[in-house]
Design a protein around this motif. Structure first.
Motif, PDB file in Angstrom:
ATOM      1  N   GLU A 101      -2.567  15.252  11.018  1.00 13.97           N
ATOM      2  CA  GLU A 101      -1.498  14.413  11.571  1.00 13.97           C
ATOM      3  C   GLU A 101      -2.043  13.434  12.605  1.00 13.97           C
ATOM      4  OE1 GLU A 101       1.399  17.147  13.003  1.00 13.97           O
ATOM      5  OE2 GLU A 101       2.377  17.380  11.040  1.00 13.97           O
ATOM      6  N   LEU A 102      -3.072  13.833  13.354  1.00 21.45           N
ATOM      7  CA  LEU A 102      -3.716  12.922  14.298  1.00 21.45           C
ATOM      8  C   LEU A 102      -4.365  11.757  13.556  1.00 21.45           C
ATOM      9  CD1 LEU A 102      -4.760  12.090  17.075  1.00 21.45           C
ATOM     10  CD2 LEU A 102      -6.667  13.676  16.760  1.00 21.45           C
ATOM     11  N   TYR A 103      -5.061  12.060  12.452  1.00 19.13           N
ATOM     12  CA  TYR A 103      -5.636  10.985  11.637  1.00 19.13           C
ATOM     13  C   TYR A 103      -4.552  10.014  11.189  1.00 19.13           C
ATOM     14  CZ  TYR A 103      -9.786  14.001  11.214  1.00 19.13           C
ATOM     15  OH  TYR A 103     -10.891  14.779  11.467  1.00 19.13           O
ATOM     16  N   GLY A 104      -3.417  10.573  10.737  1.00 13.95           N
ATOM     17  CA  GLY A 104      -2.323   9.728  10.277  1.00 13.95           C
ATOM     18  C   GLY A 104      -1.772   8.836  11.378  1.00 13.95           C
ATOM     19  N   LEU A 106      -3.453   7.726  13.966  1.00 13.66           N
ATOM     20  CA  LEU A 106      -4.449   6.685  14.233  1.00 13.66           C
ATOM     21  C   LEU A 106      -4.339   5.558  13.208  1.00 13.66           C
ATOM     22  CD1 LEU A 106      -7.589   8.857  15.133  1.00 13.66           C
ATOM     23  CD2 LEU A 106      -6.140   7.543  16.696  1.00 13.66           C
ATOM     24  N   VAL A 107      -4.059   5.912  11.958  1.00 20.03           N
ATOM     25  CA  VAL A 107      -3.886   4.887  10.922  1.00 20.03           C
ATOM     26  C   VAL A 107      -2.643   4.050  11.211  1.00 20.03           C
ATOM     27  CG1 VAL A 107      -3.399   4.504   8.479  1.00 20.03           C
ATOM     28  CG2 VAL A 107      -5.084   6.207   9.146  1.00 20.03           C
ATOM     29  N   GLU A 108      -1.534   4.704  11.569  1.00 24.28           N
ATOM     30  CA  GLU A 108      -0.287   3.993  11.838  1.00 24.28           C
ATOM     31  C   GLU A 108      -0.420   3.051  13.036  1.00 24.28           C
ATOM     32  OE1 GLU A 108       2.731   6.910  12.299  1.00 24.28           O
ATOM     33  OE2 GLU A 108       2.699   7.529  10.185  1.00 24.28           O
ATOM     34  N   SER A 109      -1.224   3.437  14.004  1.00 23.52           N
ATOM     35  CA  SER A 109      -1.410   2.600  15.188  1.00 23.52           C
ATOM     36  C   SER A 109      -2.560   1.603  15.033  1.00 23.52           C
ATOM     37  CB  SER A 109      -1.655   3.483  16.416  1.00 23.52           C
ATOM     38  OG  SER A 109      -2.828   4.267  16.240  1.00 23.52           O
ATOM     39  N   ASN A 110      -3.136   1.550  13.831  1.00 25.40           N
ATOM     40  CA  ASN A 110      -4.249   0.623  13.530  1.00 25.40           C
ATOM     41  C   ASN A 110      -5.453   0.845  14.446  1.00 25.40           C
ATOM     42  OD1 ASN A 110      -2.808  -0.761  11.458  1.00 25.40           O
ATOM     43  ND2 ASN A 110      -1.703  -1.928  13.028  1.00 25.40           N
ATOM     44  N   ASP A 111      -5.657   2.084  14.858  1.00 26.20           N
ATOM     45  CA  ASP A 111      -6.800   2.421  15.710  1.00 26.20           C
ATOM     46  C   ASP A 111      -7.994   2.795  14.823  1.00 26.20           C
ATOM     47  OD1 ASP A 111      -8.566   3.145  17.656  1.00 26.20           O
ATOM     48  OD2 ASP A 111      -7.274   4.656  18.598  1.00 26.20           O
ATOM     49  N   SER A 112      -8.595   1.790  14.207  1.00 25.45           N
ATOM     50  CA  SER A 112      -9.707   2.045  13.290  1.00 25.45           C
ATOM     51  C   SER A 112     -10.977   2.465  14.024  1.00 25.45           C
ATOM     52  CB  SER A 112      -9.986   0.793  12.448  1.00 25.45           C
ATOM     53  OG  SER A 112     -10.240  -0.331  13.271  1.00 25.45           O
ATOM     54  N   ILE A 113     -11.071   2.165  15.315  1.00 24.72           N
ATOM     55  CA  ILE A 113     -12.277   2.519  16.078  1.00 24.72           C
ATOM     56  C   ILE A 113     -12.388   4.040  16.216  1.00 24.72           C
ATOM     57  CG2 ILE A 113     -13.439   2.310  18.304  1.00 24.72           C
ATOM     58  CD1 ILE A 113     -12.132  -0.424  18.643  1.00 24.72           C
ATOM     59  N   ASN A 114     -11.333   4.677  16.747  1.00 23.15           N
ATOM     60  CA  ASN A 114     -11.362   6.132  16.915  1.00 23.15           C
ATOM     61  C   ASN A 114     -11.341   6.852  15.574  1.00 23.15           C
ATOM     62  OD1 ASN A 114     -11.456   6.441  19.784  1.00 23.15           O
ATOM     63  ND2 ASN A 114      -9.327   5.753  19.887  1.00 23.15           N
ATOM     64  N   GLU A 123     -16.078   1.096  10.922  1.00 20.22           N
ATOM     65  CA  GLU A 123     -14.751   0.613  11.306  1.00 20.22           C
ATOM     66  C   GLU A 123     -14.123  -0.199  10.181  1.00 20.22           C
ATOM     67  OE1 GLU A 123     -14.758  -1.413  15.023  1.00 20.22           O
ATOM     68  OE2 GLU A 123     -15.962   0.129  16.047  1.00 20.22           O
ATOM     69  N   THR A 124     -14.951  -0.879   9.417  1.00 21.86           N
ATOM     70  CA  THR A 124     -14.446  -1.662   8.278  1.00 21.86           C
ATOM     71  C   THR A 124     -13.783  -0.751   7.250  1.00 21.86           C
ATOM     72  OG1 THR A 124     -16.212  -3.278   8.596  1.00 21.86           O
ATOM     73  CG2 THR A 124     -15.062  -3.304   6.477  1.00 21.86           C
ATOM     74  N   ASP A 125     -14.446   0.381   6.942  1.00 22.17           N
ATOM     75  CA  ASP A 125     -13.868   1.338   5.995  1.00 22.17           C
ATOM     76  C   ASP A 125     -12.612   1.993   6.573  1.00 22.17           C
ATOM     77  OD1 ASP A 125     -15.712   0.917   3.996  1.00 22.17           O
ATOM     78  OD2 ASP A 125     -17.082   2.470   4.718  1.00 22.17           O
ATOM     79  N   ALA A 126     -12.643   2.298   7.862  1.00 18.38           N
ATOM     80  CA  ALA A 126     -11.481   2.931   8.498  1.00 18.38           C
ATOM     81  C   ALA A 126     -10.265   2.006   8.456  1.00 18.38           C
ATOM     82  CB  ALA A 126     -11.806   3.313   9.938  1.00 18.38           C
ATOM     83  N   ALA A 127     -10.488   0.712   8.600  1.00 14.44           N
ATOM     84  CA  ALA A 127      -9.389  -0.250   8.579  1.00 14.44           C
ATOM     85  C   ALA A 127      -8.751  -0.366   7.194  1.00 14.44           C
ATOM     86  CB  ALA A 127      -9.884  -1.614   9.037  1.00 14.44           C
ATOM     87  N   LYS A 128      -9.471   0.064   6.174  1.00 13.16           N
ATOM     88  CA  LYS A 128      -8.944  -0.022   4.802  1.00 13.16           C
ATOM     89  C   LYS A 128      -8.040   1.164   4.448  1.00 13.16           C
ATOM     90  CE  LYS A 128     -12.938  -2.610   3.100  1.00 13.16           C
ATOM     91  NZ  LYS A 128     -14.130  -2.586   2.213  1.00 13.16           N
ATOM     92  N   ILE A 129      -8.022   2.193   5.287  1.00 15.07           N
ATOM     93  CA  ILE A 129      -7.153   3.350   5.041  1.00 15.07           C
ATOM     94  C   ILE A 129      -5.736   3.001   5.470  1.00 15.07           C
ATOM     95  CG2 ILE A 129      -6.695   5.746   5.611  1.00 15.07           C
ATOM     96  CD1 ILE A 129      -9.663   6.134   6.071  1.00 15.07           C
ATOM     97  N   SER A 130      -4.785   3.149   4.561  1.00 10.10           N
ATOM     98  CA  SER A 130      -3.400   2.767   4.847  1.00 10.10           C
ATOM     99  C   SER A 130      -2.526   3.948   5.252  1.00 10.10           C
ATOM    100  CB  SER A 130      -2.781   2.058   3.636  1.00 10.10           C
ATOM    101  OG  SER A 130      -2.886   2.865   2.477  1.00 10.10           O
ATOM    102  N   SER A 131      -2.908   5.156   4.870  1.00 10.04           N
ATOM    103  CA  SER A 131      -2.135   6.326   5.301  1.00 10.04           C
ATOM    104  C   SER A 131      -2.917   7.608   5.036  1.00 10.04           C
ATOM    105  CB  SER A 131      -0.782   6.398   4.580  1.00 10.04           C
ATOM    106  OG  SER A 131      -0.946   6.680   3.210  1.00 10.04           O
ATOM    107  N   ILE A 132      -2.700   8.611   5.890  1.00  6.75           N
ATOM    108  CA  ILE A 132      -3.258   9.958   5.725  1.00  6.75           C
ATOM    109  C   ILE A 132      -2.137  10.936   6.017  1.00  6.75           C
ATOM    110  CG2 ILE A 132      -4.951  11.648   6.499  1.00  6.75           C
ATOM    111  CD1 ILE A 132      -6.761   9.394   7.366  1.00  6.75           C
TER     112      ILE A 132
END
Length: 351
Positions: A101-104, A106-114, A123-132
């Motif tokens: 749920e924490l991962y999710g 972070l995705v909703e808040s567009n926090d690709s760094i953490n 960070e580029t790959d993290a920004a491509k994740i739309s939901s967890i």
């Protein structure tokens, strides 16, 4: 002879009234059923008239919705999905749910760094994740198995107040054995990069202590079973030696087929008994090996992510058509209502 005539007439009147009441009740029921069918028929006819009178406008709305939805689907990025089925050990269910749920979040808040730091990706790959997301994988069979296990571990007096339905209602998300972790992404090849770290959850001291105790217990069981198997081999060797010595010292044929064993004074087929006991211990040893394999990790992967995500179907086209059609219907209703108000106002002025 005419003394009973008034009573007979009274009974006849009562019976006729009862039949009249029954007839009225049936007529009222029949009229009610007919009114329902009339209402349904009138509704269908009004709907048909509405469509016939506004067929052009409704058709235009469908075309507009189709065009907008088609364009949206063409220009919107494709996204992919994949699901992992996991099974927590050592009561780590709550920790797993909290971490995913924490991962999710972070995705909703567009926090690709953490998110990139936690999943050990760029960070580029993290920004491509739309939901967890995570949800308990359950059905009626798993609930029945859980209830049976609950029955075995619970006092009989307590069970009187806990039915199966009450047990189901009391279940919470951390109470289940398996969970489905679903990741949606605009990159189809990201799942191989996150499959290990997404379940690499931080463990508490309690979980580590429980894991250590379980493994030590299984190691002790393995040693005891191996010792029992070794004793069986020694007993089998001693038995064979005794049988050979008995064969040398006894010239009677067939006397070596059976050997006395046990305090009950019965003669038993010792080789068969030893084989059966050895088989039971081997099955127990296999169960111990399977349990140790399951206990190696805090989170066991029952079914992992696919290396390439499955392309999800865009539903924008359908939604745009429905929204456009709904807006047009609302517009027509408001236009007709406005026309009705204008006619009502004009009639009042004329009066």
């Amino acid at each position: 002879m005419n003394e009973n005539t008034p009573e007979q007439k009274s009974e006849e009147v009562d019976i006729s009234q009862i039949f009249n009441l029954i007839g009225k009740a049936f007529k009222a029921l029949f009229d009610f059923i007919v009114s329902i069918f009339e209402f349904i028929l009138k509704t269908i006819l009004l709907l048909a008239l509405f469509i016939r009178n506004n067929i052009v406008k409704l058709g235009l709305a469908i075309v507009v919705g189709f065009v907008i939805g088609f364009i949206s689907d063409r220009f919107e990025k494709d996204y992919y999905t994949s699901t992992m089925i996991v099974e927590p050990n050592f009561q780590a269910n709550s920790q797993l749910i909290t971490t995913i749920e924490l991962y999710g979040q972070l995705v909703e808040s567009n926090d690709s760094i953490n998110l990139a730091k936690m999943l050990k990706i760029s960070e580029t790959d993290a920004a491509k994740i739309s939901s967890i997301s995570i949800e308990a994988k359950t059905n009626e069979n798993t609930k029945i198995k859980g209830y049976n296990q609950f029955v075995k571990q619970t006092d009989t007096l307590v069970l009187k107040d806990v039915s199966f339905e009450a047990y189901k209602e009391s279940l919470e998300e951390p109470d289940f054995d398996q969970y489905a972790i679903t990741v949606n992404s605009t990159a189809y090849d990201i799942y191989g990069k996150i499959k290990d770290n997404i379940i690499n959850i931080p463990t508490t001291a309690y979980v580590e202590a429980l894991k250590k105790a379980e493994i030590e217990n299984l190691d002790q069981m393995e040693r005891e079973i191996n010792q029992s198997l070794s004793d069986i081999d020694s007993l089998r060797a001693a038995y064979k030696t005794a049988m050979l010595n008995n064969s040398k010292n006894n010239n009677e044929s067939g006397s070596s087929n059976n050997f006395y064993l046990g305090p009950d004074g019965q003669r038993k087929n010792t080789e068969l008994e030893l084989f059966e006991i050895e088989t039971k211990y081997q099955y127990r040893l296999r169960d111990v090996f399977e349990s140790k394999a399951q206990m190696e990790s805090t989170i066991n992967v029952v079914s992992g992510f696919t290396n390439i995500g499955i392309k999800a179907k865009n539903k924008n086209l359908k939604w745009y058509i429905l929204i456009s059609l709904g807006v047009m219907v609302l517009f027509i209703i408001l236009a007709n209502f406005n026309r009705y108000l204008s006619d009502f106002e004009r009639k009042n002025k004329a009066a």
